[in-house]
Design an enzyme around this catalytic site. Sequence first.
Site, PDB file in Angstrom:
ATOM      1  N   ASP A   9       1.106  -1.139  -0.201  1.00 49.29           N
ATOM      2  CA  ASP A   9       0.120  -0.057  -0.076  1.00 49.29           C
ATOM      3  C   ASP A   9       1.165   0.340   0.006  1.00 49.29           C
ATOM      4  OD1 ASP A   9      -1.947   2.249   0.460  1.00 49.29           O
ATOM      5  OD2 ASP A   9      -2.245   1.419   2.697  1.00 49.29           O
ATOM      6  N   LYS A  70       2.764  10.929  -3.477  1.00 50.45           N
ATOM      7  CA  LYS A  70       1.992   9.949  -3.967  1.00 50.45           C
ATOM      8  C   LYS A  70       0.694  11.102  -4.978  1.00 50.45           C
ATOM      9  CE  LYS A  70      -1.735   6.750  -3.221  1.00 50.45           C
ATOM     10  NZ  LYS A  70      -2.211   6.148  -2.587  1.00 50.45           N
ATOM     11  N   GLU A 147      -7.156   0.990  -4.045  1.00 48.59           N
ATOM     12  CA  GLU A 147      -7.241   0.165  -2.742  1.00 48.59           C
ATOM     13  C   GLU A 147      -8.898  -0.385  -2.141  1.00 48.59           C
ATOM     14  OE1 GLU A 147      -6.567   4.662  -2.350  1.00 48.59           O
ATOM     15  OE2 GLU A 147      -4.359   4.507  -2.598  1.00 48.59           O
ATOM     16  N   ASP A 169     -12.654   5.308   2.918  1.00 49.06           N
ATOM     17  CA  ASP A 169     -11.673   5.057   3.847  1.00 49.06           C
ATOM     18  C   ASP A 169     -11.037   6.887   3.857  1.00 49.06           C
ATOM     19  OD1 ASP A 169      -8.771   6.018   2.773  1.00 49.06           O
ATOM     20  OD2 ASP A 169      -8.543   4.393   1.316  1.00 49.06           O
TER      21      ASP A 169
END
Length: 579
Positions: A9, A70, A147, A169
Amino acid sequence: MSEKIIGIDLGTTNSEVAISIDGEVEVLKVDDHEQLPSVVGLGENGELLVGTPARNQYVLYPERTIRSVKREMGSDRKLALGEQEYTPQEISAMILRRLKGAAEARLGEPVGKAVITVPAYFSDAQRQATRDAGAIAGLEVVRIINEPTAAALTYESGHQGARKILVYDLGGGTFDVSVVNMEDETVEVVASHGNNRLGGDDFDEKIVERILAHLADQHGGELEIPIRARARIRRAAEQAKIRLSDAPFALIEEEHLFEKDGAALHLSLELSREEYEEMIEPFVEETLEAIHIALKGAAMAASDIDEVLLVGGSTRTPLIARRLEEVLKLQPRSELNPDLCVAAGAAIQAAVIAGVKTSGVLVDITPYTFGTSALSLLDGVEYPEVFVPLIRKNTVIPATKSEVFFTVYDDQEAVEVKVYQGEARDAMENTLIGAFKIEGLSKAPAGNPIITTFSLNLDGILNVTSREKKTGLENSITIDNAFDRFDEARMETAKARIGQLFEGELAEDGEALEHNRGVVQGKALIEKARRLLDSASEDDREDLIELVENLEEAMAGEDDQALEDAMAELSDLIYYLES
Ligand code: AMP
């Protein structure tokens, strides 16, 4: 033996690596922690720092530290690190190399393949950049998975049949919600929505603002706060936020924060969960709107959803689960560590690709809900035995949770704390597994806060402590085997019920229970009436006294109708006096 494939992850704030070993998924430790901060930096002597040391130097040396890379994946921006410039792929590769190294250390052999997760909204360019980062780090990316898909795999890998899953999330800096459809062998993200600039960092920022306002208040106006002190404030704010997930108050204390006019300045501020929840409410509401948009995108109604899964560290904030349950009418699942379940899902996918059998992730959770009772509203009516769950079913254990309760009348000297197991809103319908009193409370107006803490460990030992916040006076109880205790109690109740059945006494006992509940409600009404005595006019006082006496008589008797009537009369008068 098949080749090992790791699951990664690669997060905005933190990254994790996991692998299936002997059929069970294990999230591996990097520098003693399962989470590696996704931060890269150059140290004092130009050495490369990845993870915690890089994160720790960020506030001091932002020019040689890179975080949240990211967000740049797929762009052609160059990122400066000291004298050099790097692509986002190269910086991400540095993080991936650390994760790969940790896996190799754990397995004692080289690792060359990985499954890496990305947000559902990532474009092709962003996915390709992630593959490239893997290649630079010496990892062949055998599959990129979404994800939310990974989270769904972690929770549902053993489940048969079709499921519609909502994955919520909320991490440190990003939020997204996805609707995932699982059917036989296919797992598919049907719709996704979010805000990649919303997360726990915003919650921290609200607390920082509160601290700064407090300092300005205490020390006369705007303050010039040195960067080191700012970093300490930010860290203290995050720690307070984390404490408020399990406790009703957090004390924020920083000695010698900085100096003003030669004098040391200290920070001491207590923040209540209630105050904190008010600060973050607009953020939480924004996430709820995103759910409706995602559902619309999936052409589904909230009632079509079978499961709600919580992912990301910020979902430990109790307000979030509470609001989700209110809106979706489903208790969200959080028994798998929300920080680690995406990496675990990547490892499950990796095991499938490698042809390795895996049973998924095993965790210890409580099969029962434990809580206490308090005077509150039950179906709109004030009732003294409303069940307040502290440790809910499916919580990972060991767990410690606290809540604040308040005395109900002036100069109240004692509080009885009852410990229940069960799910019913009316505590009397749950199983009483223990009780104790805290006596000798200080003289205080009604509303004196009492903090009750439940701690449940892996052996099922439940410790309950109640403490008068103001004085620290406390009392506690330890229930040795809370799980068995319940089974025993349930067994006893069942035995008694069966016994009564044979004696034909069941109906009568049901009535006795009803009567008992009436008595408890009656007591609460009487307490309330007594509190009104002082402020009532003489006539009203006479009426109150008469109705209280009637009710007491009815409570002592057996006649349910008389009890109900006496309660109705007194509550009518109280209603009239209060309005
Ligand atoms: P993630 O990006 O999923 O690792 O989530 C990190 C975020 O979760 C950070 O903002 C943390 O401060 C936050 N977080 C971690 N633990 C808790 C907690 N117990 N309660 C509230 N937020 C938390």
